[in-house]
Design a protein around this motif. Structure first.
Motif, short mmCIF file in Angstrom:
data_model
loop_
_atom_site.label_atom_id
_atom_site.label_comp_id
_atom_site.label_asym_id
_atom_site.label_seq_id
_atom_site.Cartn_x
_atom_site.Cartn_y
_atom_site.Cartn_z
N LEU A 233 -21.88 -20.31 -18.23
CA LEU A 233 -20.80 -20.38 -19.22
C LEU A 233 -20.20 -18.99 -19.44
N VAL A 234 -21.09 -17.98 -19.46
CA VAL A 234 -20.61 -16.61 -19.73
C VAL A 234 -19.96 -16.02 -18.49
N VAL A 235 -20.62 -16.23 -17.34
CA VAL A 235 -20.16 -15.59 -16.10
C VAL A 235 -18.95 -16.31 -15.50
N GLY A 236 -18.92 -17.65 -15.71
CA GLY A 236 -17.87 -18.47 -15.10
C GLY A 236 -16.52 -18.25 -15.77
N PRO A 237 -15.46 -18.90 -15.22
CA PRO A 237 -14.12 -18.75 -15.81
C PRO A 237 -14.07 -19.35 -17.21
N GLU A 238 -13.21 -18.78 -18.05
CA GLU A 238 -13.02 -19.26 -19.42
C GLU A 238 -12.52 -20.70 -19.35
N PRO A 239 -13.16 -21.63 -20.08
CA PRO A 239 -12.64 -23.01 -20.05
C PRO A 239 -11.25 -23.05 -20.67
N THR A 240 -10.37 -23.79 -20.01
CA THR A 240 -8.99 -23.85 -20.53
C THR A 240 -8.89 -24.99 -21.55
N GLY A 241 -8.06 -24.82 -22.55
CA GLY A 241 -7.92 -25.84 -23.62
C GLY A 241 -6.96 -26.91 -23.17
N GLY A 242 -6.97 -27.93 -23.83
CA GLY A 242 -6.02 -29.03 -23.63
C GLY A 242 -6.42 -29.93 -22.55
#
Lengths: 314, 112
Positions: free
Chosen positions: B103-112
């Protein structure tokens, strides 16, 4: 491969049964791995070298095994410290004045030490072994002094203090004491030289107390003055118990050596303050030298058996 | 170097996981670890055997000598019920840990 296993056998300072199992397991592993590597095309010497490289330096491997097995349980720590605690009680309750209690306790400790030795040399039994050597070592020391004193009297054409039979008895006893103590000492060093100074812990303090007793006019004559120092003596034995407990809870050989190297001289100095009132005397200096020799000499005795020569196993 | 540090903290869990599948002896564990990890884990035996002994001392595995074909003796290790409990606990902890790292290392989850 034989040289590696011999080196490892010398460095693994664990009880004989455990050491035997470890070596057997590693030898079995090496034989199978070398066979597979040879099947894969390597010649024997290359296969052996590769296997030994994967196993790592004997020193490191022995250290890892020591860290797994050396740290004593609280039960073992209690057993190891018990002799010192019993002597602390002897002095705290002035029980030494009835000498029979001390003799019975030392004989009982010798019995426990012999049974434990024959039962596989559990690590907790070394303090018991040390106390069981107090009677022969102190007796041998007194015999040497008495024989020396008798010889001095004869040289100065004065009647010796004891009967000829007593001197003959002491002269015959000395080699027996010497051989017995030497064999036990060698056996302890063979198991692990660090247990030798641990076993010898009580000896400088017993010697100090006996000298103090002599200065007060002997055990009977000086009983009152000696009893005044009983509190301090009990504390000294508690200090020995604490040093022993810390030793057994440490899983690092270097840390154990540090505890003994610092603890023994510190307790000797404490003793000198209790008995002599000052740490600055020839006797205290000699005791400190003796205490450090007891720590250092077993290490060099052990190093003589290093199959590759060199330093003792720490 | 980083891999070595990661392996240091996971050695005992990996050993317990292998022994949960079947009873093995030391050399067998080394080969099986290499095979199952496709060569990623290559144990130094100098680490493996003390680790096995530590697990045995803690009661998580039990060792016994058995005679193999050919007459040589090998020390086989079997996981104990306590070892299975410890493994389950460590596996849960590992899953939480690796999820959090991802979760920290991976890409930021996008909203929507």
């Amino acid at each position: 491969m034989r040289g590696y296993l011999l080196d490892l056998a010398w460095r693994i300072k664990l009880d004989p049964r455990r050491k035997g199992e470890i070596l057997r397991e590693l030898e079995s592993h090496l034989e199978e791995e070398v066979y597979d590597l040879q099947e894969g095309g390597l010649d024997r010497s290359e296969a052996v070298q590769m296997s030994l490289d994967r196993l790592g330096q004997p020193r490191e491997l022995a250290r890892h095994y020591f860290e797994v097995y050396a740290r004593a349980s609280w039960g073992e720590v209690s057993l190891a410290s018990l002799p010192h605690l019993l002597f602390a009680l002897i002095f705290a309750f002035h029980l030494w004045t009835a000498g029979i209690w001390v003799v019975l306790l030392l004989v009982g400790m010798a019995g426990v030490a012999i049974l434990a030795w024959r039962g596989g040399q559990p690590s907790w039994h070394y303090p018991w072994l040390g106390y069981s050597l107090v009677l022969p070592v102190v007796g041998g020391g007194l015999a040497v002094l008495a024989l020396g004193g008798g010889g001095w009297e004869i040289l100065h054409r004065r009647p010796p203090a004891l009967s000829p039979l007593a001197y003959v008895g002491m002269a015959l006893l000395l080699p027996v004491v010497y051989v017995t103590v030497k064999r036990v000492w060698a056996g302890v060093i063979e198991r692990d030289w660090l247990f030798a100074p641990l076993a010898a812990l009580p000896l400088p303090f017993v010697a100090s107390w006996l000298r103090f007793a002599g200065q007060q006019g002997g055990l009977a004559a000086g009983e009152g003055r000696l009893a005044e120092a009983d509190g301090a003596t009990a504390l000294l034995f508690l200090g020995l118990a604490l040093t022993t407990a810390v030793f057994y809870r440490l899983a690092s050989r270097a840390a154990r050596l540090a505890v003994l190297t610092v603890g023994i001289p510190a307790l000797v100095l404490m003793g000198s303050l209790s008995y002599q009132g000052s740490p600055f005397s020839l006797w205290v200096f000699l005791l400190l030298v003796l205490a450090l020799a007891v720590v250092v000499l077993p290490a060099y005795d052990d190093a003589r058996h290093n199959p590759n020569g060199g330093r003792p196993a720490v | 170097m980083y891999r070595r540090e990661l392996l240091k903290g996971s050695t005992e869990t990996l050993l317990l996981a292998l022994l949960a599948r079947e009873t093995m002896y030391g050399y067998q564990i080394v080969k099986e670890m290499e095979r199952r990890s496709s060569g990623y884990f290559s144990f130094k035996e100098g680490t493996l055997y003390p680790a096995l002994h530590r697990l045995e001392r803690e009661g998580l595995v039990q060792g016994e000598w058995r005679e193999a074909a050919g007459g040589q003796f090998r020390r086989y290790y079997t996981i104990t019920p306590r070892g299975l409990e410890a493994l389950n606990s460590r596996e849960s902890e590992w899953r939480r840990f690796s999820r959090a790292v991802n979760l920290v290392v991976g890409p930021e989850p996008t909203g929507g």
